[in-house]
Design an enzyme around this catalytic site. Structure first.
Site, PDB file in Angstrom:
ATOM      1  N   GLY A  28       0.832  -1.198   0.000  1.00 52.28           N
ATOM      2  CA  GLY A  28       0.000   0.000   0.000  1.00 52.28           C
ATOM      3  C   GLY A  28       0.865   1.245   0.000  1.00 52.28           C
ATOM      4  N   ASN A  29       0.336   2.330  -0.503  1.00 51.08           N
ATOM      5  CA  ASN A  29       1.071   3.592  -0.500  1.00 51.08           C
ATOM      6  C   ASN A  29       0.121   4.774  -0.597  1.00 51.08           C
ATOM      7  OD1 ASN A  29       0.956   3.161  -3.573  1.00 51.08           O
ATOM      8  ND2 ASN A  29       2.388   1.592  -2.899  1.00 51.08           N
ATOM      9  N   SER A  74       7.856   5.038  -3.767  1.00 49.32           N
ATOM     10  CA  SER A  74       7.022   3.852  -3.954  1.00 49.32           C
ATOM     11  C   SER A  74       7.112   3.369  -5.408  1.00 49.32           C
ATOM     12  CB  SER A  74       5.566   4.212  -3.634  1.00 49.32           C
ATOM     13  OG  SER A  74       4.703   3.284  -4.249  1.00 49.32           O
ATOM     14  N   GLU A  76       4.905   2.173  -7.017  1.00 46.97           N
ATOM     15  CA  GLU A  76       3.639   2.486  -7.700  1.00 46.97           C
ATOM     16  C   GLU A  76       3.456   3.989  -7.931  1.00 46.97           C
ATOM     17  OE1 GLU A  76       2.206   0.318  -9.192  1.00 46.97           O
ATOM     18  OE2 GLU A  76       1.961  -1.537  -8.045  1.00 46.97           O
ATOM     19  N   HIS A  95      -3.537   3.779  -2.071  1.00 47.95           N
ATOM     20  CA  HIS A  95      -3.543   2.473  -2.742  1.00 47.95           C
ATOM     21  C   HIS A  95      -3.343   1.405  -1.664  1.00 47.95           C
ATOM     22  CE1 HIS A  95      -2.433  -1.008  -4.979  1.00 47.95           C
ATOM     23  NE2 HIS A  95      -1.150  -0.919  -4.689  1.00 47.95           N
ATOM     24  N   HIS A 161      -4.785  -7.779  -7.145  1.00 47.53           N
ATOM     25  CA  HIS A 161      -3.813  -6.829  -6.595  1.00 47.53           C
ATOM     26  C   HIS A 161      -4.394  -6.012  -5.426  1.00 47.53           C
ATOM     27  CE1 HIS A 161      -0.558  -3.556  -7.609  1.00 47.53           C
ATOM     28  NE2 HIS A 161      -0.848  -3.588  -6.327  1.00 47.53           N
TER      29      HIS A 161
END
Ligand SMILES: [Zn+2]
Length: 219
Positions: A28-29, A74, A76, A95, A161
């Site tokens: 997660g971010n 991150s 992502e 996320h 995901h």
């Protein structure tokens, strides 16, 4: 330190995200976008939320250039920038790999209005982005395609995901991530026990209208 307040807020909400079970391990971010500078502050790659300090948060522009910070951002970050590029009103992106939302995404199911708590998604059905390898520009592009195809949605599920959501600030984006997880859990439990009954578009619209006058307005 530039974006100091935003960096600290990301640190604070990272701990909340970890403690609430919305993210497991370093998954997660979180990011916050400042439209005045065009910079985004984002959590670093692979660092535990309780080990992260404001100086570890990375500041980038939306082209992926690092403006400030020692850490690697991150993996992502492309996923976050694609949201800001497609949604001018977005100021914070969360996320997660939260377990129930990811259960639906693992079944290639969409999130449906089994509870009005999902009204913050701004759509009656949250779309699913087809599976693409994590941390790739291709995943970011796939998210961008779905955001353009479903212009009202504030949330997408990522197949096998997790989920991505945005809001006008980080507290709201975090609250949305919590409500997505709650609704996904109710949908999954209802699917296990029998057949879920979904709210109609009209019922969801009425709930969204009602929410405008609910709670401590203006606080
Ligand atoms: Zn992820």
């Amino acid at each position: 330190m530039i974006m100091e307040a935003e960096r600290q807020q990301i640190v604070d909400y990272g701990k909340k995200m970890s403690a609430s079970g919305l993210s497991v391990g370093t998954s997660g971010n979180i990011s916050i976008y400042d439209p005045e500078t065009g910079y985004m502050a984002i959590s670093p790659s692979g660092l535990g939320y309780f080990d992260t300090e404001a100086k570890d948060i990375v500041v980038m522009d939306l082209d992926g250039n690092i403006i400030d910070g020692e850490r690697k951002p991150s993996s992502e970050h492309g996923l976050h920038t694609i949201v800001y590029k497609n949604r001018p009103e977005a100021r914070a992106v969360v996320h997660t790999h939260s377990p129930y939302a990811t259960t639906l995404a693992g079944m290639h199911k969409t999130l449906k209005p089994v509870h009005y708590a999902m009204m913050g998604c701004n759509v009656d059905e949250v779309p699913l982005v087809p599976y693409v390898t994590f941390g790739t520009p291709e995943l970011a592009e796939a998210v961008g395609e779905v955001l353009r195809a479903v212009p009202d949605t504030r949330v997408v599920l990522l197949a096998n995901h997790g989920d991505v959501c945005y809001q006008a600030n980080l507290p709201k984006a975090f609250g949305l991530a919590e409500n997505i997880e709650f609704t996904a859990r109710i949908q999954w439990q209802a699917m296990c026990a029998g057949e879920a009954v979904y709210l109609t578009h009209e019922q969801m619209e009425t709930a969204r209208e009602r929410s405008k006058t609910y709670g401590q307005q203006g606080k």
